[in-house]
Design a protein around this motif. Structure first.
Motif, short mmCIF file in Angstrom:
data_model
loop_
_atom_site.label_atom_id
_atom_site.label_comp_id
_atom_site.label_asym_id
_atom_site.label_seq_id
_atom_site.Cartn_x
_atom_site.Cartn_y
_atom_site.Cartn_z
N THR A 104 3.83 -16.46 -21.34
CA THR A 104 3.46 -17.60 -20.25
C THR A 104 1.66 -17.70 -20.79
OG1 THR A 104 2.52 -17.55 -18.04
CG2 THR A 104 3.03 -15.33 -18.72
N PHE A 264 1.78 -16.32 -11.95
CA PHE A 264 1.74 -17.81 -12.70
C PHE A 264 0.74 -18.75 -12.32
CE2 PHE A 264 6.10 -16.15 -13.27
CZ PHE A 264 6.53 -16.01 -14.71
N GLU A 267 0.09 -22.00 -14.88
CA GLU A 267 1.07 -21.90 -15.85
C GLU A 267 1.10 -23.34 -16.49
OE1 GLU A 267 2.83 -19.96 -17.94
OE2 GLU A 267 3.75 -21.94 -18.85
#
Ligand SMILES: [Zn+2]
Length: 296
Positions: A104, A264, A267
């Motif tokens: 990621t 996240f 991301e």
């Protein structure tokens, strides 16, 4: 005997290079030890060749046969079918457990992603968390996102390591994947010798929802992740904490009576999914001996 039961998938997203490199290295290093537990595949070979996340649609959302029925001409839908046919639990040479290796661009560190509350997944995740202290993101009840690869097997986890840019090699991230693969090999050895570890409890971060970037009337993103949130995945926030900074340098804050742990954050691959970050709730779970029975 847990013989050749663990499918290791790398390159499910073709622009995540480090898992592929780690698998190649692991195979070279373990060639002599004649490893019987693992089967390795490159998830999306065409996308990998081109350095793209995918060609037609996200492979890691293409393992839902009901949804895929409508898209059966798309490359990734066909590839998903092929992988399940060859390595799925029903196949003669199939695997009962799958590990899908990802990176990621968010500062998640080394983490695990679970989909739903399957006992087998809990078992494997609890052991990995206990050994390495990894945070676990439980992705559940998200009707916007379905068809994840690991859901096509009775047991499966995603290992997600970051931050690293797409199409960028990072030797430290490769090493982290290698450490996990080595550990899993030893774990399988141990399980075959009736060594079945289990911690008392585990901590998970349960998906609550996702938010998009603020956008102008034409749909263009007009605010950035707030500097206070940058590289702050897994860090608790509460009502009034800043999320974004708009084009006039004004804070856009988190408004809720519930504390949350964003993950996240920013991301890169999720911009197209209109996700700027996801919110989670921390939960502690008592580990159950039942999980072991179920896993074996
Ligand atoms: Zn990925």
């Amino acid at each position: 005997m847990l013989d050749k039961k663990l499918l290791i998938v790398s390159g499910t997203h073709g622009n995540e290079l480090n898992p592929v490199m780690a698998v190649n290295k692991f195979r070279n290093l373990t060639l002599a030890s004649n490893n019987n537990y693992f089967e390795f595949i490159l998830g999306n070979p065409l996308a990998y060749e081109k350095g793209l996340r995918y060609l037609d649609i996200d492979l890691n959302r293409s393992f839902d046969s009901k949804k895929s029925f409508l898209n059966k001409d798309l490359y990734e839908v066909q590839r998903a079918e092929q992988i399940v046919k060859e390595f799925g639990p029903e196949s003669p040479n199939g695997c009962q457990v799958v590990l899908d290796l990802h990176t990621t661009t968010a500062s998640m560190g080394t983490s695990l992603v679970m989909y739903g509350r399957r006992k087998k997944d809990f078992y494997l995740a609890a052991i990995l968390q206990n050994k390495f202290g990894l945070p676990i993101y439980l992705h559940e009840k998200d009707s916007q996102q379905t068809g994840f690869l690991v859901e096509a097997w009775p047991c499966g986890l995603v290992i997600e390591i970051g931050p690293v840019a797409q199409n960028h090699y990072d030797p430290i991230i490769v090493e982290r994947f290698l450490i996990l693969l080595k550990f899993l090999e030893n774990l399988y050895d141990g399980i075959n010798n009736n060594n079945l570890p289990l911690p008392d409890e585990m901590t998970i971060y349960v998906h609550q929802g996702s938010i998009d970037y603020p956008r102008d009337k034409d749909g263009n993103i007009n605010s950035l992740i707030h500097p206070d949130r940058v590289m702050q995945d897994w860090v608790e926030i509460k009502n009034g904490d800043p999320l974004f900074l708009d084009e006039f340098n004004k804070d856009i804050n988190y408004i809720s009576k519930d504390k949350t742990y964003p993950v996240f954050i920013g991301e890169a691959a999720y911009k197209e999914k209109k996700i700027a970050m996801s919110f989670t709730k921390k939960e502690t779970i008592k580990c159950s001996r039942e999980w072991i029975k179920d896993f074996i």
